[in-house]
Design a protein around this motif. Structure first.
Motif, PDB file in Angstrom:
ATOM      1  N   PHE A  93       0.979  -1.165   0.026  1.00 16.87           N
ATOM      2  CA  PHE A  93       0.079   0.175   0.041  1.00 16.87           C
ATOM      3  C   PHE A  93       0.918   1.058  -0.145  1.00 16.87           C
ATOM      4  N   SER A  94       0.659   2.141  -0.928  1.00 11.32           N
ATOM      5  CA  SER A  94       1.438   3.451  -0.982  1.00 11.32           C
ATOM      6  C   SER A  94       1.070   4.414  -0.167  1.00 11.32           C
ATOM      7  N   PHE A  95       2.059   4.855   0.869  1.00  8.59           N
ATOM      8  CA  PHE A  95       1.945   5.932   1.697  1.00  8.59           C
ATOM      9  C   PHE A  95       1.300   7.089   1.111  1.00  8.59           C
ATOM     10  N   THR A  96       1.492   7.450   0.011  1.00 12.11           N
ATOM     11  CA  THR A  96       0.688   8.683  -0.951  1.00 12.11           C
ATOM     12  C   THR A  96      -0.492   8.285  -0.994  1.00 12.11           C
ATOM     13  N   THR A  97      -1.047   7.240  -1.451  1.00 13.14           N
ATOM     14  CA  THR A  97      -2.270   7.040  -1.523  1.00 13.14           C
ATOM     15  C   THR A  97      -3.164   6.924  -0.303  1.00 13.14           C
ATOM     16  N   PHE A  98      -2.421   6.374   0.694  1.00  8.34           N
ATOM     17  CA  PHE A  98      -3.040   6.479   2.161  1.00  8.34           C
ATOM     18  C   PHE A  98      -3.151   7.962   2.653  1.00  8.34           C
ATOM     19  N   VAL A  99      -2.437   8.899   2.337  1.00  9.51           N
ATOM     20  CA  VAL A  99      -2.709  10.279   2.832  1.00  9.51           C
ATOM     21  C   VAL A  99      -3.525  10.974   1.759  1.00  9.51           C
ATOM     22  N   LEU A 100      -3.467  10.580   0.647  1.00 17.34           N
ATOM     23  CA  LEU A 100      -4.664  11.139  -0.321  1.00 17.34           C
ATOM     24  C   LEU A 100      -5.952  10.789   0.079  1.00 17.34           C
ATOM     25  N   CYS A 101      -6.321   9.610   0.518  1.00 17.22           N
ATOM     26  CA  CYS A 101      -7.497   9.292   0.813  1.00 17.22           C
ATOM     27  C   CYS A 101      -7.803   9.909   2.010  1.00 17.22           C
ATOM     28  N   LEU A 102      -6.856  10.196   3.071  1.00 13.79           N
ATOM     29  CA  LEU A 102      -7.315  10.719   4.231  1.00 13.79           C
ATOM     30  C   LEU A 102      -7.701  12.231   4.293  1.00 13.79           C
ATOM     31  N   ILE A 103      -6.815  12.957   2.999  1.00 14.26           N
ATOM     32  CA  ILE A 103      -7.105  14.341   2.843  1.00 14.26           C
ATOM     33  C   ILE A 103      -8.582  14.502   2.263  1.00 14.26           C
ATOM     34  N   TYR A 104      -8.836  13.528   1.537  1.00 10.74           N
ATOM     35  CA  TYR A 104     -10.049  13.854   0.602  1.00 10.74           C
ATOM     36  C   TYR A 104     -11.190  13.409   1.607  1.00 10.74           C
ATOM     37  N   LEU A 105     -10.918  12.641   2.677  1.00 11.97           N
ATOM     38  CA  LEU A 105     -12.045  12.374   3.883  1.00 11.97           C
ATOM     39  C   LEU A 105     -12.163  13.719   4.751  1.00 11.97           C
ATOM     40  N   GLU A 106     -10.897  14.316   4.738  1.00 14.54           N
ATOM     41  CA  GLU A 106     -11.093  15.482   5.683  1.00 14.54           C
ATOM     42  C   GLU A 106     -11.643  16.771   4.997  1.00 14.54           C
ATOM     43  N   ALA A 107     -11.540  16.702   3.693  1.00 18.09           N
ATOM     44  CA  ALA A 107     -12.178  17.515   2.975  1.00 18.09           C
ATOM     45  C   ALA A 107     -13.576  17.910   3.382  1.00 18.09           C
ATOM     46  N   ILE A 108     -14.313  16.742   3.642  1.00 18.61           N
ATOM     47  CA  ILE A 108     -15.692  16.851   4.267  1.00 18.61           C
ATOM     48  C   ILE A 108     -15.998  17.874   5.119  1.00 18.61           C
ATOM     49  N   GLY A 109     -15.011  17.727   6.227  1.00 16.02           N
ATOM     50  CA  GLY A 109     -14.977  18.649   7.348  1.00 16.02           C
ATOM     51  C   GLY A 109     -14.687  20.001   6.996  1.00 16.02           C
ATOM     52  N   LEU A 110     -13.882  20.107   6.078  1.00 13.58           N
ATOM     53  CA  LEU A 110     -13.367  21.469   5.633  1.00 13.58           C
ATOM     54  C   LEU A 110     -14.621  22.072   4.997  1.00 13.58           C
ATOM     55  N   TYR A 111     -15.478  21.479   4.271  1.00 16.44           N
ATOM     56  CA  TYR A 111     -16.600  21.984   3.360  1.00 16.44           C
ATOM     57  C   TYR A 111     -17.435  22.454   4.460  1.00 16.44           C
ATOM     58  N   GLY A 112     -17.649  21.893   5.669  1.00 17.60           N
ATOM     59  CA  GLY A 112     -18.563  21.998   6.583  1.00 17.60           C
ATOM     60  C   GLY A 112     -18.023  23.424   7.270  1.00 17.60           C
ATOM     61  N   LEU A 113     -16.901  23.611   7.480  1.00 10.22           N
ATOM     62  CA  LEU A 113     -16.300  24.653   7.926  1.00 10.22           C
ATOM     63  C   LEU A 113     -16.732  25.942   7.067  1.00 10.22           C
ATOM     64  N   ILE A 114     -16.332  25.601   5.975  1.00  5.24           N
ATOM     65  CA  ILE A 114     -16.740  26.975   4.977  1.00  5.24           C
ATOM     66  C   ILE A 114     -17.999  27.344   5.083  1.00  5.24           C
ATOM     67  N   VAL A 115     -18.996  26.452   5.052  1.00  2.13           N
ATOM     68  CA  VAL A 115     -20.511  26.649   5.191  1.00  2.13           C
ATOM     69  C   VAL A 115     -20.783  27.301   6.378  1.00  2.13           C
ATOM     70  N   ALA A 116     -19.984  26.924   7.406  1.00  6.32           N
ATOM     71  CA  ALA A 116     -20.222  27.585   8.726  1.00  6.32           C
ATOM     72  C   ALA A 116     -19.759  29.094   8.770  1.00  6.32           C
ATOM     73  N   LEU A 117     -18.763  29.315   8.154  1.00  4.31           N
ATOM     74  CA  LEU A 117     -17.937  30.673   7.902  1.00  4.31           C
ATOM     75  C   LEU A 117     -18.792  31.398   7.143  1.00  4.31           C
ATOM     76  N   TYR A 118     -19.624  31.004   6.205  1.00  7.99           N
ATOM     77  CA  TYR A 118     -20.570  31.864   5.187  1.00  7.99           C
ATOM     78  C   TYR A 118     -21.801  32.105   6.042  1.00  7.99           C
ATOM     79  N   LEU A 119     -22.384  31.147   6.992  1.00  5.57           N
ATOM     80  CA  LEU A 119     -23.455  31.652   7.733  1.00  5.57           C
ATOM     81  C   LEU A 119     -23.216  32.602   8.922  1.00  5.57           C
ATOM     82  N   VAL A 120     -22.040  32.346   9.499  1.00  8.97           N
ATOM     83  CA  VAL A 120     -21.491  33.209  10.707  1.00  8.97           C
ATOM     84  C   VAL A 120     -21.241  34.720  10.211  1.00  8.97           C
ATOM     85  N   GLY A 121     -20.619  34.710   8.803  1.00 11.34           N
ATOM     86  CA  GLY A 121     -20.061  35.846   8.163  1.00 11.34           C
ATOM     87  C   GLY A 121     -20.660  37.172   8.303  1.00 11.34           C
TER      88      GLY A 121
END
Length: 121
Positions: A93-121
């Protein structure tokens, strides 16, 4: 790259997800006044739910992904080469593939942060 240091990647990413909630909590707290309208209160509530549920979904996805990696007993290799003692090539298993999968999964939380910043803004 040592195996123990590679195991810290999901831990650090989970900590970053927690910081997203702290950021929104601070922004909401700084905007709350005595003359808060009902519409603003619902916007703040929705912003908190947005970041909270998005980070929860992101953490759940990371947990499922890591559980699958552990169940299949995958090991990381460097540039496609495995050590002779590491078993069959089907478990590489490539470490790069592992990290990219985790980054894409963390992007879900980042999108929630962006929506929340827009709402609070």
């Amino acid at each position: 790259r040592h195996q123990d240091l590679m195991a810290m990647v999901p831990v650090v990413q989970a900590g970053v997800l927690a910081v997203y909630g702290i950021i929104i909590a601070y922004l909401i707290q700084s905007k709350i006044t005595d003359a808060l309208s009902t519409a603003d209160a619902y916007k703040f509530f929705t912003a908190g739910l947005s970041v909270g549920l998005a980070c929860l979904a992101s953490g759940f996805g990371m947990g499922k992904f890591l559980k699958q990696c552990n169940a299949e007993e995958l090991f990381f290799v460097r540039k496609g080469r495995a050590e002779p003692k590491q078993g069959s090539a089907s478990k590489k298993f490539s470490f790069t593939t592992f990290v990219l999968c985790l980054i894409y999964l963390e992007a879900i939380g980042l999108y929630g942060l962006i929506v929340a910043l827009y709402l609070v803004g």
